[in-house]
Design an enzyme around this catalytic site. Structure first.
Site, mmCIF file in Angstrom:
data_model
loop_
_atom_site.group_PDB
_atom_site.id
_atom_site.type_symbol
_atom_site.label_atom_id
_atom_site.label_comp_id
_atom_site.label_asym_id
_atom_site.label_seq_id
_atom_site.Cartn_x
_atom_site.Cartn_y
_atom_site.Cartn_z
ATOM 1 N N GLY A 81 0.778 -1.229 0.000
ATOM 2 C CA GLY A 81 0.000 0.000 0.000
ATOM 3 C C GLY A 81 0.808 1.277 0.000
ATOM 4 O O GLY A 81 0.328 2.326 0.442
ATOM 5 N N GLY B 126 8.064 -2.292 -5.141
ATOM 6 C CA GLY B 126 8.130 -3.359 -4.161
ATOM 7 C C GLY B 126 8.636 -4.682 -4.706
ATOM 8 O O GLY B 126 9.199 -5.483 -3.965
ATOM 9 N N SER C 230 38.812 -16.000 -26.803
ATOM 10 C CA SER C 230 38.458 -14.685 -26.229
ATOM 11 C C SER C 230 37.042 -14.277 -26.638
ATOM 12 O O SER C 230 36.847 -13.378 -27.446
ATOM 13 C CB SER C 230 39.472 -13.617 -26.632
ATOM 14 O OG SER C 230 39.861 -13.687 -27.973
#
Length: 629
Positions: free
Chosen positions: A28, A106, A533
């Protein structure tokens, strides 16, 4: 008058507080921030009307209830999913204080966005869903807050209406969080129960929770004492050399510590030149002195060598100077951190080449356990040793965020891949110095009558690199050149015997080969390197060890199908059977050169023809340099 705190101190009117809201997804955060803006009286009638329309459109069955999260969740993707993805910055104020707030995402994959918001914050509002308690992302965000220097947290236990406003639920979560915060170095925690949707204990105290006797969130934010971080000693990173005309020379920057006055003796670091401050020029005219946070131009009493990235410091208390450090590193890149890969490091106004030399450990942010690690993935935190190409003036992050905080930048994509906090310099960085020698590469090359350089052959296994490089060396030797062939397989029998074929080991393998080749070029030789490489970044780092005329990249280009058909060592067959892992071209990538100096198409051509092509181009380069045996 300003607000009065619990300790009786009077805050100046309109003092500024920077804070973040963070926590796990769906706790929230956006609703809380939207409600906070509403209760602070920051929404106009037009905004309220638009919010009401958006709320009805988003929640057709909710009646006239306002969805305050829509005020901050601006991205369409956020509104559709009901989550925060980007960091939403908002400014608001009350009669007592001004605020800049960052609403942080979040979800775990957006932790890097949260770290961005936390980097300039003085306080964090951490939300917890009363039904769920402390979740892993709550712990992760709290750990990052502590790591980035936030020492005060407001814990808002949200959705208390869904647990019947039970004080026991609130008390248990608050006790758990205080214990967690103490473990992570958070000095002060303020706890309160809220219902963001209806505004209980957000802008005003709630009658539904009479057992809570503390301040509302807004009252707490207005009155909380936050001591601004101030570094003690004078430091100013130089942003640019200010030369509006021939009569004026000044050095512009923002002071990041201490105070400077006219007449003070300063030192320019890392160079070490000294001078005195003659003028302090600002947008408001000349000043007698200036302090932390002010943007000024310093004019000195005589001309010295100062450029962007230098640090002007107090001559009596200069900053430490070093090129090797320990640091905490929060990895933000989608691709893993590979030790010994070269990145750009930006600290203050200085940008230098850097590489993570080792990962001492990574941190489990849930338990704070120290775990062994060979690489860092997205959102992981590690304690590392860091090496730079050049010395820098620095401070520990705990003492000076500007000269102790840095970012790492991928040199190919220009993406920011990490943020870091310097801890201390390694002692060996101060004890190792360049020793002057009288016989240098120029003398060595002259004695051999040749221009030393490195021919770097790259391509898939089976493309023909070693065969072609061997033929080129034979031709050069016959012409009287002094050469040495570094073959990737041969080197793995000796100096690289301890390395495997993981991405980390491949990076270190090429770093060592490049360093050996560099020493051989310094000895005056023409060095031929034959190594797969596979990564552009490492080939670029190899090139940068040499002068502009000392390196040639030779791409031996053969289709994967042709290399598999040849399979001279039987490696492709083993890779397809699964008995070899991390084999380039099969289950490990090969990044093709984008602009090689020589591009050989080996399919359908004899190795002798390709060797002649390389030899001809090399001899042409040597002709232009005027060096022949």
């Amino acid at each position: 008058m300003g607000a009065t705190t619990e300790k009786g101190a009077v805050l100046p009117a309109q003092s500024l507080l920077r804070f973040i809201t963070c926590g796990s997804v769906d706790d929230g955060k956006s609703s809380l921030l939207g409600r906070l803006l509403y209760d602070a009286g920051m929404l106009s009638d037009d905004q309220l009307a638009a919010l009401a329309r958006d709320s009805r459109r988003q929640h057709a069955d909710a009646g006239d209830v306002l969805d305050f999260s829509l005020l901050t969740d601006g991205l369409d993707a956020e509104r559709q999913q009901g989550i925060t993805i980007d960091v939403a910055y908002r400014y608001f104020h009350t009669a007592q204080r001004s605020f800049i707030v960052a609403d942080c995402p979040g979800h775990e994959q957006y932790t890097r966005n949260m770290a961005t918001g936390a980097s300039n914050a003085e306080l964090a509002v951490v939300l917890v869903d009363a039904r769920k308690g402390l979740l892993p992302q709550t712990r992760r965000h709290t750990y990052i807050c502590g790591l980035l220097g936030i020492r005060q947290v407001v814990l808002a236990v949200n959705k208390m209406d869904l647990v019947d406003y039970d004080p026991a639920v609130y008390a248990a979560i608050a006790a758990q969080y205080r214990e967690l915060a103490q473990e992570m170095g958070i000095v002060e925690v303020h706890c309160l129960p809220v219902v963001a949707l209806t505004g209980d204990n957000v802008g005003a105290r709630s009658s539904r929770m009479p057992w809570y006797q503390g301040a509302s969130l807004l009252e707490l934010l207005e009155s909380v004492e936050v001591t601004p971080f101030r570094a003690a000693d004078f430091r100013m990173p130089v942003q640019w050399v200010n030369r509006p005309d021939h009569a004026f020379r000044g050095y512009a920057g923002t002071i990041c510590g201490g105070r400077v006055s006219r007449g003070d003796e300063i030192i320019v670091q890392p160079g070490g030149q000294r001078a005195r401050v003659e003028r302090i020029v600002s947008a408001d005219g000349d000043l007698a002195d200036a302090a932390d946070g002010q943007a000024v131009t310093l004019c000195l009493d005589h001309e010295i060598d100062v450029s962007r990235g230098d640090v002007i410091a107090d001559a009596l208390r200069p900053a430490p100077v070093a090129d090797q450090f320990t640091c905490h590193l929060l990895w933000l890149g989608d691709a893993a951190l590979l030790p010994n890969r070269t990145y750009w490091l930006k600290i203050g106004t200085r940008t230098v080449n850097a590489r993570v030399m080792s990962i001492k450990y990574k941190v489990d942010v849930n338990s704070q356990a120290r775990l062994a690690a060979r690489h860092l993935g997205l959102n992981e935190v590690g304690y590392c040793t860091l090496g730079l190409d050049d010395e820098i003036a620095f401070e520990a992050y705990a003492s000076n965020r500007t000269l102790g905080g840095f970012i790492l930048i991928d040199r190919l994509s220009n993406a920011t891949v990490a943020c870091g906090m310097l801890d201390f310099a390694l002692g060996r960085s101060a004890n190792v110095h360049w020793q002057h020698v009288d016989i240098d590469r120029t003398v060595r090359a002259a004695s051999k009558g040749q221009h030393p350089l490195c021919l770097w052959f790259t391509g898939l296994s089976g493309a023909g690199k070693s065969t072609i490089a061997n033929l080129v060396e034979r031709r050069l030797h016959a012409l009287g050149y002094h050469t040495y062939l570094l073959d990737g397989d041969n080197v793995r029998h000796g100096i690289n015997k301890d390395l495997g074929f993981t991405p980390e080991d491949r990076v270190e393998n090429i770093r060592r080969i490049a360093e050996v080749a560099h020493l051989m070029v310094d000895a005056g030789l023409i060095v031929l390197v034959s190594a797969i490489s596979p990564y552009r970044s490492e080939r670029r780092s190899a090139r940068e060890l040499f002068g502009a005329a000392e390196f040639m990249e030779v791409f031996v280009d053969a289709p994967l199908e042709e290399c598999e058909r040849r399979d001279p060592k039987g490696l492709y067959r083993k890779a397809r059977a699964g008995t070899i892992r991390n084999f380039t071209g099969i289950d490990a990538p090969y990044e093709r050169p984008e602009a090689p100096d020589i591009h050989l198409l080996s399919s359908g051509q004899r190795a002798e023809q390709l060797a002649e092509q390389v030899t001809a181009e090399l001899l042409s380069k040597l002709d232009n340099s005027g060096t022949h045996p």
